[in-house]
Design a protein around this motif. Structure first.
Motif, PDB file in Angstrom:
ATOM      1  N   GLY A 277       0.828  -1.196   0.000  1.00 46.75           N
ATOM      2  CA  GLY A 277       0.000   0.000   0.000  1.00 46.75           C
ATOM      3  C   GLY A 277       0.864   1.248   0.000  1.00 46.75           C
ATOM      4  N   PHE A 278       0.626   2.141  -0.942  1.00 46.53           N
ATOM      5  CA  PHE A 278       1.404   3.378  -1.044  1.00 46.53           C
ATOM      6  C   PHE A 278       0.595   4.546  -0.509  1.00 46.53           C
ATOM      7  CE2 PHE A 278       3.829   0.719  -3.821  1.00 46.53           C
ATOM      8  CZ  PHE A 278       5.121   1.232  -3.783  1.00 46.53           C
TER       9      PHE A 278
ATOM     10  N   TYR B 289       1.740  14.502   2.732  1.00 46.60           N
ATOM     11  CA  TYR B 289       2.136  15.896   2.534  1.00 46.60           C
ATOM     12  C   TYR B 289       2.082  16.641   3.858  1.00 46.60           C
ATOM     13  CZ  TYR B 289       1.438  20.889   1.551  1.00 46.60           C
ATOM     14  OH  TYR B 289       1.523  22.258   1.556  1.00 46.60           O
ATOM     15  N   GLY B 290       3.149  17.323   4.152  1.00 52.24           N
ATOM     16  CA  GLY B 290       3.184  18.122   5.365  1.00 52.24           C
ATOM     17  C   GLY B 290       4.345  19.087   5.328  1.00 52.24           C
ATOM     18  N   LEU B 291       4.486  19.864   6.383  1.00 50.50           N
ATOM     19  CA  LEU B 291       5.542  20.855   6.480  1.00 50.50           C
ATOM     20  C   LEU B 291       6.148  20.806   7.876  1.00 50.50           C
ATOM     21  CD1 LEU B 291       2.823  22.333   4.990  1.00 50.50           C
ATOM     22  CD2 LEU B 291       4.611  23.948   4.404  1.00 50.50           C
ATOM     23  N   THR B 292       7.330  21.355   7.997  1.00 50.83           N
ATOM     24  CA  THR B 292       7.931  21.471   9.318  1.00 50.83           C
ATOM     25  C   THR B 292       6.987  22.192  10.263  1.00 50.83           C
ATOM     26  OG1 THR B 292      10.152  21.565   8.348  1.00 50.83           O
ATOM     27  CG2 THR B 292       9.889  22.421  10.590  1.00 50.83           C
ATOM     28  N   GLU B 293       6.401  23.282   9.777  1.00 52.54           N
ATOM     29  CA  GLU B 293       5.564  24.129  10.623  1.00 52.54           C
ATOM     30  C   GLU B 293       4.237  23.489  11.012  1.00 52.54           C
ATOM     31  OE1 GLU B 293       7.972  26.805   7.818  1.00 52.54           O
ATOM     32  OE2 GLU B 293       6.902  24.892   7.718  1.00 52.54           O
ATOM     33  N   THR B 294       3.907  22.340  10.422  1.00 47.71           N
ATOM     34  CA  THR B 294       2.659  21.649  10.756  1.00 47.71           C
ATOM     35  C   THR B 294       2.906  20.330  11.486  1.00 47.71           C
ATOM     36  OG1 THR B 294       2.549  20.486   8.626  1.00 47.71           O
ATOM     37  CG2 THR B 294       1.515  22.664   8.752  1.00 47.71           C
ATOM     38  N   SER B 295       4.124  20.157  12.019  1.00 49.95           N
ATOM     39  CA  SER B 295       4.462  18.935  12.778  1.00 49.95           C
ATOM     40  C   SER B 295       4.319  17.681  11.929  1.00 49.95           C
ATOM     41  CB  SER B 295       3.595  18.804  14.037  1.00 49.95           C
ATOM     42  OG  SER B 295       3.642  19.973  14.806  1.00 49.95           O
ATOM     43  N   SER B 296       4.558  17.772  10.648  1.00 49.76           N
ATOM     44  CA  SER B 296       4.503  16.661   9.700  1.00 49.76           C
ATOM     45  C   SER B 296       3.186  16.662   8.926  1.00 49.76           C
ATOM     46  CB  SER B 296       4.749  15.312  10.397  1.00 49.76           C
ATOM     47  OG  SER B 296       5.044  14.300   9.452  1.00 49.76           O
ATOM     48  N   THR B 297       2.610  15.489   8.700  1.00 46.56           N
ATOM     49  CA  THR B 297       1.572  15.283   7.696  1.00 46.56           C
ATOM     50  C   THR B 297       0.269  16.016   7.993  1.00 46.56           C
ATOM     51  OG1 THR B 297       2.507  13.089   7.317  1.00 46.56           O
ATOM     52  CG2 THR B 297       0.305  13.502   6.439  1.00 46.56           C
ATOM     53  N   ILE B 298      -0.280  16.658   6.934  1.00 43.40           N
ATOM     54  CA  ILE B 298      -1.619  17.268   7.062  1.00 43.40           C
ATOM     55  C   ILE B 298      -2.577  16.751   5.982  1.00 43.40           C
ATOM     56  CG2 ILE B 298      -0.829  19.361   8.219  1.00 43.40           C
ATOM     57  CD1 ILE B 298      -0.960  20.789   5.499  1.00 43.40           C
ATOM     58  N   ALA B 299      -2.050  16.062   4.965  1.00 42.34           N
ATOM     59  CA  ALA B 299      -2.911  15.502   3.914  1.00 42.34           C
ATOM     60  C   ALA B 299      -2.328  14.178   3.444  1.00 42.34           C
ATOM     61  CB  ALA B 299      -3.042  16.468   2.735  1.00 42.34           C
ATOM     62  N   LEU B 300      -3.227  13.255   3.074  1.00 40.79           N
ATOM     63  CA  LEU B 300      -2.801  11.920   2.647  1.00 40.79           C
ATOM     64  C   LEU B 300      -3.536  11.489   1.384  1.00 40.79           C
ATOM     65  CD1 LEU B 300      -2.810   9.814   5.963  1.00 40.79           C
ATOM     66  CD2 LEU B 300      -0.798  10.572   4.693  1.00 40.79           C
ATOM     67  N   LEU B 301      -2.786  10.861   0.479  1.00 45.25           N
ATOM     68  CA  LEU B 301      -3.378  10.085  -0.607  1.00 45.25           C
ATOM     69  C   LEU B 301      -3.106   8.631  -0.256  1.00 45.25           C
ATOM     70  CD1 LEU B 301      -4.750  10.335  -3.480  1.00 45.25           C
ATOM     71  CD2 LEU B 301      -2.479   9.795  -4.386  1.00 45.25           C
ATOM     72  N   GLY B 302      -4.147   7.917   0.149  1.00 45.48           N
ATOM     73  CA  GLY B 302      -3.971   6.593   0.720  1.00 45.48           C
ATOM     74  C   GLY B 302      -3.818   5.471  -0.283  1.00 45.48           C
ATOM     75  N   PRO B 303      -3.574   4.256   0.204  1.00 43.02           N
ATOM     76  CA  PRO B 303      -3.359   3.092  -0.669  1.00 43.02           C
ATOM     77  C   PRO B 303      -4.518   2.818  -1.617  1.00 43.02           C
ATOM     78  CG  PRO B 303      -2.669   2.595   1.568  1.00 43.02           C
ATOM     79  CD  PRO B 303      -3.358   3.924   1.625  1.00 43.02           C
TER      80      PRO B 303
ATOM     81  N   ASP C 142      -6.696   4.916  -2.780  1.00 37.54           N
ATOM     82  CA  ASP C 142      -6.717   5.971  -3.799  1.00 37.54           C
ATOM     83  C   ASP C 142      -5.685   5.702  -4.883  1.00 37.54           C
ATOM     84  OD1 ASP C 142      -8.765   7.649  -2.806  1.00 37.54           O
ATOM     85  OD2 ASP C 142      -7.402   8.484  -1.319  1.00 37.54           O
ATOM     86  N   HIS C 143      -4.507   5.239  -4.483  1.00 36.32           N
ATOM     87  CA  HIS C 143      -3.456   4.938  -5.463  1.00 36.32           C
ATOM     88  C   HIS C 143      -3.904   3.857  -6.444  1.00 36.32           C
ATOM     89  CE1 HIS C 143      -0.638   7.186  -2.876  1.00 36.32           C
ATOM     90  NE2 HIS C 143       0.222   7.135  -3.878  1.00 36.32           N
TER      91      HIS C 143
ATOM     92  N   ALA D 175      -5.924  11.228 -12.515  1.00 36.78           N
ATOM     93  CA  ALA D 175      -5.077  12.379 -12.188  1.00 36.78           C
ATOM     94  C   ALA D 175      -4.731  12.430 -10.704  1.00 36.78           C
ATOM     95  CB  ALA D 175      -5.763  13.669 -12.605  1.00 36.78           C
ATOM     96  N   ARG D 176      -5.504  11.734  -9.872  1.00 39.86           N
ATOM     97  CA  ARG D 176      -5.248  11.779  -8.433  1.00 39.86           C
ATOM     98  C   ARG D 176      -3.916  11.154  -8.044  1.00 39.86           C
ATOM     99  NH1 ARG D 176     -11.490  10.312  -6.837  1.00 39.86           N
ATOM    100  NH2 ARG D 176     -12.331  12.375  -7.374  1.00 39.86           N
ATOM    101  N   LEU D 177      -3.322  10.390  -8.933  1.00 38.47           N
ATOM    102  CA  LEU D 177      -1.985   9.863  -8.660  1.00 38.47           C
ATOM    103  C   LEU D 177      -0.979  10.992  -8.495  1.00 38.47           C
ATOM    104  CD1 LEU D 177      -1.281   6.679 -10.827  1.00 38.47           C
ATOM    105  CD2 LEU D 177      -1.364   6.878  -8.337  1.00 38.47           C
ATOM    106  N   THR D 178      -1.282  12.164  -9.045  1.00 40.03           N
ATOM    107  CA  THR D 178      -0.384  13.311  -8.927  1.00 40.03           C
ATOM    108  C   THR D 178      -0.822  14.263  -7.820  1.00 40.03           C
ATOM    109  OG1 THR D 178      -1.613  14.597 -10.574  1.00 40.03           O
ATOM    110  CG2 THR D 178       0.151  13.188 -11.383  1.00 40.03           C
ATOM    111  N   SER D 179      -1.837  13.874  -7.037  1.00 39.66           N
ATOM    112  CA  SER D 179      -2.320  14.744  -5.961  1.00 39.66           C
ATOM    113  C   SER D 179      -1.682  14.356  -4.633  1.00 39.66           C
ATOM    114  CB  SER D 179      -3.845  14.656  -5.848  1.00 39.66           C
ATOM    115  OG  SER D 179      -4.236  13.538  -5.072  1.00 39.66           O
ATOM    116  N   ILE D 180      -1.883  15.214  -3.627  1.00 40.72           N
ATOM    117  CA  ILE D 180      -1.410  14.899  -2.276  1.00 40.72           C
ATOM    118  C   ILE D 180      -2.542  14.353  -1.419  1.00 40.72           C
ATOM    119  CG2 ILE D 180       0.494  16.547  -2.311  1.00 40.72           C
ATOM    120  CD1 ILE D 180      -1.334  18.458  -0.685  1.00 40.72           C
ATOM    121  N   GLY D 181      -3.693  14.092  -2.040  1.00 44.05           N
ATOM    122  CA  GLY D 181      -4.804  13.478  -1.331  1.00 44.05           C
ATOM    123  C   GLY D 181      -5.683  14.480  -0.620  1.00 44.05           C
ATOM    124  N   GLN D 182      -6.291  14.027   0.458  1.00 40.03           N
ATOM    125  CA  GLN D 182      -7.261  14.829   1.201  1.00 40.03           C
ATOM    126  C   GLN D 182      -6.729  15.168   2.585  1.00 40.03           C
ATOM    127  OE1 GLN D 182     -10.150  11.614   0.672  1.00 40.03           O
ATOM    128  NE2 GLN D 182     -11.533  13.039  -0.369  1.00 40.03           N
TER     129      GLN D 182
END
Length: 497
Positions: free
Chosen positions: A286-287, A291-305, A307-308, A321-328
Motif C-alpha cells: 500500500g502506497f 504531505y506536510g511541512l515542518t511548521e505543521t508537525s509533519s503530515t496534514i494531507a494523505l493520498l492513501g493506498p 486511492d493509489h 489524475a489523483r496519482l499526482t495529488s497529495i490526497g485529502q
C-alpha cells in the motif's frame, strides 16, 4: 503534555520489546527510556540551552530527542550536509548547546561559540551510565518548545521553526493508535534526523510500539538488504530514494520485499512515471503520499493506498489524475485554498494552501506566521477538486508573473514531461524588458533523444497557451535538488542570470 510520554508509555507497555535496530545493535523500549533519562542527567549537568544533533540517524537521535524533552530543552538536529559557513552560522544561533556528533567539525568551525561537543558513541555510552537512581526525579511538564528545526532554505535563508510539545502530541494522538503494531512489525527509517519526517517517524513508531530499523546513510542496495533481513513492513522514502530503488530492481537486483505492507513517500514532488512503476513492482504494497511541512508537525494531507490503486486502474481522467495529488486533508486539520486577497476559493481554482489545527505551529523563533483564527499560510500553491483532493503546483513564491498574468511553473513542467525525450524539467521566471517576467525552462534530456527548442515550445503552446511558451530553454546534466528531493529553484534561476 511532554512528548517523552510516548516513550514512557511504550516502555510501560512493552519494556522488553525491541524498539530500535541500528548497525546490528538492538534496543528495547526499556533500554531507550533508561538512556533518555540518562541523557536528561547529562543535559541538566551541562547547562546547555539546546541539544543539537550533527549526525546521521541512529539510536542517538531518539535518545537526544527524548532526553532533551525530559530536560525541557529544545532539540535541534542540524543538517550535516551544509557548507561550513552555513553550519557555523546555525550553530551560533543556538549557543550554548550540547552538540552530539561530528566533534572535529564543530570544534573547527564553531570552537569559540561555547558549545559542549560529544561524539555519538560517547554521548550514548554516557547516557547509559547516568541513569538516575532517584525514582522521584522531576521532569519537564512539556509546556514549552520541544523541537527547533531550521527550514531547508530552498528560497531564502533558513528560519528557526518552533514546534511545541502540544503541536507534536496533537499530531501523534490524532493520527496514531497506541500499541497498534504487532511485535513483528518494523519500519525502515532512512529520512535524515534534521527533517520533520525523521522526527515524526520516531515518535509515531514508538507510540505504535513498532520496531524502528535505522539506515544511517541511504543506498538502494542497503535499503533492499535491510527490508529483507529485518522483514520490514513499513517504510518512508522521498521520491529520489524510491526512484533509485526502482532502478536497482529493474537492473536485476533481487531482494525479498514480500514483507513490505506499506510505503509512504513525501518531501518533494513524485514523478508520475515513478509512482506508476512502484505500484507495478510492489503489487501487494500500500502506497501513501504524505504531505506536510515542518511548521505543521509533519503530515496534514494523505493520498492513501486505496486511492493509489483506484487511480491506477481508472479510465476516468479525473480519477487517474489523483496519482499526482497529495490526497485529502487529515480529519484533525482544516485546509482551504485562498486567493491573494485571502478569499476562500471553490473547486479547481488555484491559490495558496492554508491550514489550521492543533498540530499546526506556524511559529518561528523570529516571529509567528499564524493569521487570525489560527490559519497558517503554507506558501504552497495549488487547488482542490470537488471531492477535496489537493493538487500542488509549486511554491506561491515561484509563481511566474508575465505581463500581469500569474502562471504556475508546475503546469508548464507537467506538459514538458509528457515528451518522451524529457527526463526532468523546471520552469522559472526570468527578467523580460517587455513582459516583466518571461518563462525560462531548464531540462534534462534522455539518452537517444534530441528535442529541439521549437518542438518543445510547440508542445507547450498546443497544450496550454502562447503566454506559457518558454522564451529560453537550457539543457543541463541534472537539475539541482536538496537531499529531500526538493527542487532548488533559486539555483535554476542562476542558469539564466
Amino acid at each position: 503534555m511532554n512528548i517523552a510520554l510516548l516513550l514512557e508509555m511504550a516502555a510501560d507497555a512493552s519494556a522488553d520489546r525491541v524498539g530500535l535496530v541500528c548497525d546490528d545493535k538492538r534496543w528495547t523500549y526499556g533500554d531507550l527510556l533508561a538512556a533518555a533519562r540518562g541523557a536528561f542527567e547529562m543535559i541538566e549537568q551541562s547547562g546547555a540551552q539546546y541539544v543539537a544533533l550533527l549526525d546521521e540517524s541512529s539510536e542517538a537521535s531518539a535518545i537526544a530527542l527524548f532526553g532533551a524533552a525530559l530536560a525541557g530543552v529544545p532539540y535541534c538536529p542540524l543538517n550535516y550536509r551544509l557548507p561550513d559557513t552555513d553550519l557555523s552560522a546555525l550553530l551560533a544561533r543556538i549557543s550554548p548547546a550540547l552538540v552530539v556528533g561530528d566533534e572535529e567539525r564543530v570544534t573547527r568551525i564553531a570552537g569559540d561559540q561555547g558549545h559542549i561537543v560529544m561524539a555519538r558513541e560517547d554521548f550514548v555510552a554516557k547516557a547509559q551510565e547516568l541513569v538516575p537512581g532517584d525514582t522521584d526525579r522531576v521532569y519537564d511538564p512539556g509546556d514549552g518548545v520541544a523541537v527547533q528545526l531550521f527550514t531547508s532554505g530552498t528560497t531564502a535563508a533558513p528560519k528557526a521553526a518552533i514546534l511545541r510539545h502540544a503541536n507534536l502530541m496533537g499530531y501523534i494522538l490524532g493520527s496514531v493508535e497506541f500499541a497498534s503494531a504487532n511485535e513483528d512489525d518494523a519500519t525502515l527509517i532512512v529520512v535524515p534526523p534534521y527533517h520533520i519526517a525523521g522526527i515524526s517517524a520516531i515518535m509515531s513508531s514508538i507510540y505504535a510500539n513498532r520496531r524502528m530499523v535505522m539506515l544511517p546513510a541511504f543506498t538502494p542496495e542497503d535499503w533492499l538488504q535491510l527490508v529483507e533481513a529485518e522483514k520490514v513492513t513499513n517504510a518512508f522514502v522521498v521520491p529520489t530514494m524510491l526512484q533509485r530503488v526502482i532502478n536497482m530492481m529493474e537492473q536485476g537486483v533481487r531482494a525479498d520485499v514480500s514483507s513490505l505492507r506499506a510505503i509512504a513517500y513525501g518531501g518533494g514532488k513524485m514523478p508520475l512515471e515513478v509512482i506508476q512503476s512502484a505500484l507495478t513492482l510492489f503489487p501487494h504494497t500500500g502506497f501513501t503520499n504524505a504531505y506536510g511541512l515542518t511548521e505543521t508537525s509533519s503530515t496534514i494531507a494523505l493520498l492513501g493506498p486505496d486511492d493509489h490503486r483506484a487511480a491506477l486502474a481508472s479510465d476516468d481522467p479525473k480519477v487517474r489524475a489523483r496519482l499526482t495529488s497529495i490526497g485529502q486533508a487529515l480529519p484533525t486539520v482544516e485546509i482551504e485554498i485562498r486567493d491573494e486577497d485571502g478569499r476562500v476559493l471553490g473547486p479547481r481554482s488555484a491559490g495558496e494552501i492554508y491550514v489550521r489545527g492543533e498540530q499546526v505551529s506556524g511559529e518561528y523563533k523570529e516571529r509567528s506566521a499564524l493569521l487570525p483564527g489560527g490559519w497558517f499560510p503554507t506558501r504552497d500553491a495549488g487547488y482542490m477538486d470537488e471531492e477535496g483532493y489537493i493538487f500542488l503546483s509549486g511554491r506561491a513564491d515561484d509563481v511566474i508573473v508575465r505581463g500581469g498574468e500569474n502562471m504556475s511553473p508546475g503546469e508548464i513542467e507537467d506538459v514538458l514531461l509528457t515528451h518522451p525525450g524529457i527526463a526532468d524539467a523546471a520552469a522559472v521566471g526570468i527578467p523580460s524588458v517587455e513582459w516583466g517576467e518571461a518563462v525560462g525552462v531548464a531540462i534534462t534530456v534522455r539518452d537517444g533523444h534530441a528535442p529541439s527548442d521549437d518542438e518543445l515550445k510547440a508542445l507547450v503552446r498546443d497544450r496550454l497557451r502562447s503566454s506559457r511558451v518558454p522564451e529560453r530553454i537550457e539543457r543541463v546534466e541534472a537539475l539541482p535538488y536538496n537531499e529531500m528531493g526538493k527542487l532548488l529553484r533559486r539555483e535554476v534561476k542562476k542558469l539564466f542570470a
